[in-house]
Design an enzyme around this catalytic site. Structure first.
Site, PDB file in Angstrom:
ATOM      1  N   ASP A  44       0.811  -1.085   0.105  1.00  0.00           N
ATOM      2  CA  ASP A  44      -0.071   0.074   0.035  1.00  0.00           C
ATOM      3  C   ASP A  44       0.696   1.257   0.080  1.00  0.00           C
ATOM      4  O   ASP A  44       0.292   2.359   0.022  1.00  0.00           O
ATOM      5  CB  ASP A  44      -1.036   0.067   0.915  1.00  0.00           C
ATOM      6  N   SER A  45       2.219   0.895   0.135  1.00  0.00           N
ATOM      7  CA  SER A  45       3.256   2.226  -0.128  1.00  0.00           C
ATOM      8  C   SER A  45       2.841   3.018  -1.568  1.00  0.00           C
ATOM      9  O   SER A  45       3.356   3.926  -1.668  1.00  0.00           O
ATOM     10  CB  SER A  45       4.601   1.743  -0.149  1.00  0.00           C
ATOM     11  N   ASP A  83      -1.321  -6.187  -0.141  1.00  0.00           N
ATOM     12  CA  ASP A  83      -1.557  -5.494   1.240  1.00  0.00           C
ATOM     13  C   ASP A  83      -2.982  -5.152   1.086  1.00  0.00           C
ATOM     14  O   ASP A  83      -3.625  -4.669   0.290  1.00  0.00           O
ATOM     15  CB  ASP A  83      -0.709  -4.163   1.096  1.00  0.00           C
ATOM     16  N   GLU A 115      -1.462  -5.479   8.417  1.00  0.00           N
ATOM     17  CA  GLU A 115      -0.521  -4.923   9.754  1.00  0.00           C
ATOM     18  C   GLU A 115      -1.167  -5.245  10.965  1.00  0.00           C
ATOM     19  O   GLU A 115      -2.354  -4.987  11.112  1.00  0.00           O
ATOM     20  CB  GLU A 115      -0.387  -3.200   9.642  1.00  0.00           C
ATOM     21  N   GLU A 182       9.211  -4.201  10.462  1.00  0.00           N
ATOM     22  CA  GLU A 182       9.501  -2.756   9.999  1.00  0.00           C
ATOM     23  C   GLU A 182      10.078  -1.878  11.026  1.00  0.00           C
ATOM     24  O   GLU A 182       9.398  -1.657  12.383  1.00  0.00           O
ATOM     25  CB  GLU A 182       8.558  -2.274   9.359  1.00  0.00           C
TER      26      GLU A 182
HETATM   27  O1  KIV Z   1       3.552  -1.288   1.823  1.00  0.00           O
HETATM   28  C1  KIV Z   1       4.745  -1.517   1.513  1.00  0.00           C
HETATM   29  O2  KIV Z   1       5.261  -1.133   0.716  1.00  0.00           O
HETATM   30  C2  KIV Z   1       5.128  -2.467   2.775  1.00  0.00           C
HETATM   31  C3  KIV Z   1       6.672  -2.803   2.752  1.00  0.00           C
HETATM   32  C4  KIV Z   1       7.466  -1.505   2.797  1.00  0.00           C
HETATM   33  C5  KIV Z   1       6.944  -3.577   3.911  1.00  0.00           C
HETATM   34  O3  KIV Z   1       4.515  -2.698   3.492  1.00  0.00           O
END
Ligand code: KIV
Length: 263
Positions: A44-45, A83, A115, A182
């Protein structure tokens, strides 16, 4: 032909060398990364990297599904994890199950990442019971960060260490096949990896984790995140600038399109 879904996860869990994991948000990038990676995360980044948001908190389930579909098209060997975005799994385990099933069905990915630890362990358990492979995510949990100032290393105090250890145990007991750790102190990451029966994947954690993950655009220098844990392996931004500068000059001087580029 690709490796069967269940086998991919079995191979990952038995791997003796450190696991190589990266984010991918589309088919083209997935195609480039797949030969080198064990796992690709549709993180979700992407809210920050692609959509210019200041956090990962404003991304819809549908957006994650569209990017998941694209990544699946470009990938034949790596495990693909999508995610679950904020708001799609915390309300109840039943809602989480419905959304996780939708992600798997519509994208064809191998599993989902959530998460949280103790608080969502019952949800992880229900997903796993329904044959949905789950990757956990503990330590710093970006979906819970309300202000950019609060991206802080976790596990400096004994209380925090205890909470994170309990999160690991809960995620593991609930049946997750792996867990992202993380932004925790190196000492705590080492301890978590020693304690863990499932594969620990570090980001801002420790080289002793069972594997590492980074946001691909961060390591390519394509997205300017200044976190200490990012190592830039390339400077794609200046590479692009140079190419665009040349294109601009060619257009202005009427050098482009040349004979080669016209019909
Ligand atoms: O959303 C993401 O890219 C992540 C990673 C950086 C672990 O959760």
């Amino acid at each position: 032909m690709g490796i069967k879904k269940n086998n991919k996860i079995k191979i990952y869990c038995k791997q003796k060398r450190p696991l190589v994991c990266l984010t991918a948000y589309n088919k083209h990038m997935a195609t480039i990364l797949d030969p080198f990676c064990d796992l690709l995360l549709v993180g979700d980044s992407l809210a920050m990297v692609l959509y210019g948001e200041t956090s990962t908190n404003n991304v819809s389930l549908q957006t994650m599904i569209e990017h998941g579909k694209s990544v699946v098209k470009g990938c034949s060997k790596s495990i693909i994890i999508v995610d679950m975005p904020k708001g799609t799994y915390e309300v109840s385990a039943i809602v989480a199950l419905k959304n996780a099933k939708k992600i798997l069905k519509e994208t064809g990915c191998d599993g989902v990442k959530l998460e949280g630890g103790v608080k969502i362990s019952h949800t992880i358990k229900l997903l796993v019971k329904n044959k949905i492979p789950v990757m956990g995510h503990i330590g710093l949990m970006p979906q819970q960060v309300k202000h950019p100032k609060n991206y802080k290393v976790k596990g400096r105090s004994l209380d925090e260490q205890e909470l994170i250890i309990n999160d690991l145990k809960a995620v593991e007991k609930a049946g997750a096949f792996s867990v992202v750790i993380e932004a925790v102190t190196e000492k705590l990451a080492n301890k978590l990896t020693k304690l863990s029966k499932i594969k620990t994947i570090g980001i801002g954690a420790s080289k002793k984790c069972d594997g590492q993950i980074l946001v691909t655009e961060d390591l390519l220098g394509f997205f300017n995140k200044n976190a200490k844990f990012v190592k830039k392996y390339a400077d794609i931004n200046s590479f692009i600038s140079k190419a665009i500068k040349k294109f601009k000059s060619d257009v202005i001087k009427r050098k482009f399109p040349s004979k080669k580029n016209v019909y």
